[in-house]
Design a protein around this motif. Sequence first.
Motif, PDB file in Angstrom:
ATOM      1  N   ARG A  48      -7.961  32.057  20.000  1.00 21.40           N
ATOM      2  CA  ARG A  48      -6.871  32.818  20.966  1.00 21.40           C
ATOM      3  C   ARG A  48      -7.653  34.369  21.529  1.00 21.40           C
ATOM      4  O   ARG A  48      -7.450  34.260  22.685  1.00 21.40           O
ATOM      5  CB  ARG A  48      -5.700  33.005  19.868  1.00 21.40           C
ATOM      6  N   PHE A  49      -7.733  34.910  20.880  1.00 19.15           N
ATOM      7  CA  PHE A  49      -8.765  35.964  21.520  1.00 19.15           C
ATOM      8  C   PHE A  49      -9.593  35.105  22.779  1.00 19.15           C
ATOM      9  O   PHE A  49     -10.452  36.098  23.565  1.00 19.15           O
ATOM     10  CB  PHE A  49      -9.742  37.313  20.392  1.00 19.15           C
ATOM     11  N   CYS A  50     -10.475  34.158  22.022  1.00 17.47           N
ATOM     12  CA  CYS A  50     -11.504  34.006  22.945  1.00 17.47           C
ATOM     13  C   CYS A  50     -11.544  33.652  24.237  1.00 17.47           C
ATOM     14  O   CYS A  50     -12.012  33.764  25.228  1.00 17.47           O
ATOM     15  CB  CYS A  50     -12.748  33.120  21.824  1.00 17.47           C
ATOM     16  N   GLN A  51     -10.230  32.333  23.750  1.00 18.47           N
ATOM     17  CA  GLN A  51      -9.244  32.637  25.307  1.00 18.47           C
ATOM     18  C   GLN A  51      -9.171  32.654  26.217  1.00 18.47           C
ATOM     19  O   GLN A  51      -8.908  32.986  27.306  1.00 18.47           O
ATOM     20  CB  GLN A  51      -8.271  31.385  24.662  1.00 18.47           C
ATOM     21  N   ARG A  52      -8.569  34.302  25.662  1.00 23.05           N
ATOM     22  CA  ARG A  52      -8.055  35.173  26.815  1.00 23.05           C
ATOM     23  C   ARG A  52      -9.608  35.881  27.543  1.00 23.05           C
ATOM     24  O   ARG A  52      -9.204  36.328  28.447  1.00 23.05           O
ATOM     25  CB  ARG A  52      -7.785  36.656  26.085  1.00 23.05           C
ATOM     26  N   ARG A  53     -10.752  35.731  27.002  1.00 26.10           N
ATOM     27  CA  ARG A  53     -11.935  36.095  27.470  1.00 26.10           C
ATOM     28  C   ARG A  53     -12.769  34.707  27.890  1.00 26.10           C
ATOM     29  O   ARG A  53     -13.491  35.106  28.801  1.00 26.10           O
ATOM     30  CB  ARG A  53     -12.813  36.836  25.875  1.00 26.10           C
ATOM     31  N   GLU A 357      -5.501  44.643  23.358  1.00 28.49           N
ATOM     32  CA  GLU A 357      -5.396  43.360  24.096  1.00 28.49           C
ATOM     33  C   GLU A 357      -5.587  41.974  23.127  1.00 28.49           C
ATOM     34  O   GLU A 357      -4.881  40.798  23.201  1.00 28.49           O
ATOM     35  CB  GLU A 357      -7.171  43.222  25.336  1.00 28.49           C
ATOM     36  N   PHE A 358      -6.506  42.175  21.895  1.00 26.25           N
ATOM     37  CA  PHE A 358      -6.466  41.332  20.535  1.00 26.25           C
ATOM     38  C   PHE A 358      -4.862  41.152  20.076  1.00 26.25           C
ATOM     39  O   PHE A 358      -4.824  39.763  20.310  1.00 26.25           O
ATOM     40  CB  PHE A 358      -6.950  41.928  19.084  1.00 26.25           C
ATOM     41  N   ARG A 360      -2.483  40.938  21.550  1.00 29.65           N
ATOM     42  CA  ARG A 360      -0.999  40.209  22.742  1.00 29.65           C
ATOM     43  C   ARG A 360      -1.534  38.295  23.199  1.00 29.65           C
ATOM     44  O   ARG A 360      -1.304  37.801  23.590  1.00 29.65           O
ATOM     45  CB  ARG A 360      -2.044  40.813  24.265  1.00 29.65           C
ATOM     46  N   ALA A 361      -2.860  38.509  22.807  1.00 28.03           N
ATOM     47  CA  ALA A 361      -3.653  36.894  22.796  1.00 28.03           C
ATOM     48  C   ALA A 361      -2.785  36.162  21.258  1.00 28.03           C
ATOM     49  O   ALA A 361      -3.361  35.158  21.731  1.00 28.03           O
ATOM     50  CB  ALA A 361      -4.854  37.278  22.747  1.00 28.03           C
ATOM     51  N   ASN A 362      -2.833  36.500  20.748  1.00 30.40           N
ATOM     52  CA  ASN A 362      -1.817  36.780  18.933  1.00 30.40           C
ATOM     53  C   ASN A 362      -1.126  37.079  18.899  1.00 30.40           C
ATOM     54  O   ASN A 362      -0.241  36.067  17.776  1.00 30.40           O
ATOM     55  CB  ASN A 362      -2.816  37.246  17.812  1.00 30.40           C
TER      56      ASN A 362
END
Length: 364
Positions: A48-53, A357-358, A360-362
Amino acid sequence: MSLTPAASELVEAVLAFIGQDGCSDAEFDALALRLFAFQHANNEAFRRFCQRRGATPRTVKSWREIPAVPISAFKEVTLSSLPAAQAQRVFMTSGTTRKEVKGRHYHPSIAVYDRSMTKNFGARFMAGAERLPMAILFPGEQDLPNSSLAHYLALAVAHCGSEDSHVFVTPEGMDSAGLRAWLRARAAEGRPCAVLGASYAFVHLVDELRRAGESFHLPAGSRILDTGGYKGQARELPLEDFYVGLQDAFGVPRERCINMYGMTELSTQLYDDGNVLVPSVKSGPHWIRSRLLDPLTGREVAQGQRGVLAHCDLGNFNSVTTILTEDVGVGVATGGVLLLGRAEGAEAKGCSLAVEEFLRANAP
């Protein structure tokens, strides 16, 4: 736990990589990207974090492009590619900033951590020495089964310590009388020895020796390893005062007073080559690489500028390879990093924003 065939192959690849004498940039990238693809596919919170990035196995082409997960994320979510409940070992952080919340690092195959520790320790701390009598200034694994440092020190004794090694600290405190008798015996017999433990334990011991008017001149070849940090358990000393105190108390030259830099969230440690000058330059083995980032932008800083440390540790095959710490340093031209302390001011704010940010991604 019983590893899946894909995980077993990955573990064997990491163990073989650690066992090499070194690696090229291309070899490091190849394994880092293989691990990234495995973690992206199996570690939901990381994906999920990677998708945000916008980072995927298709777009990430180098270890430098793997998103660095803020170290605090280990306290917030389960970062594990394999079922966490089946991990062989779970190491927990000490919880010094939020005592009720501890970060957890899941190790489905502790063999990777063990290989990483023993090969690196043998090269950097033992430096060719045979087994040494070791005094351990930290509780043993039986008392702290979830402590990565307790396991690290147990490995040191098992692989590099002689039979007369001994743990002198329990959860109730230090056996200072027993330790002082042990040190007297080593000095009297002329055998090199090693004293290893948390920095705060050395502060307490040195203070006690001063009060007692006692000091030692340990035999040539003796060495000291401190693991840094005080965790609120001792008064904090300037580095210069700390290492002067060690030399005065034990008679061990400062070039043999080694500091280990490690953390629960990593599987690999960095070391210096002694503390004649402080702060000292830390460096790691070929299976970990570090970069210095501006936490507000995520971009690497120029050579010689301050930045927050991010490590890509290929020993972290199950959690995440790449971690954004809260430690500030400066890269040096000869390789390695000069550690300057914890992030403060704008750098600390940047680390906090990375954590937000992390999260929010999760978010649910």
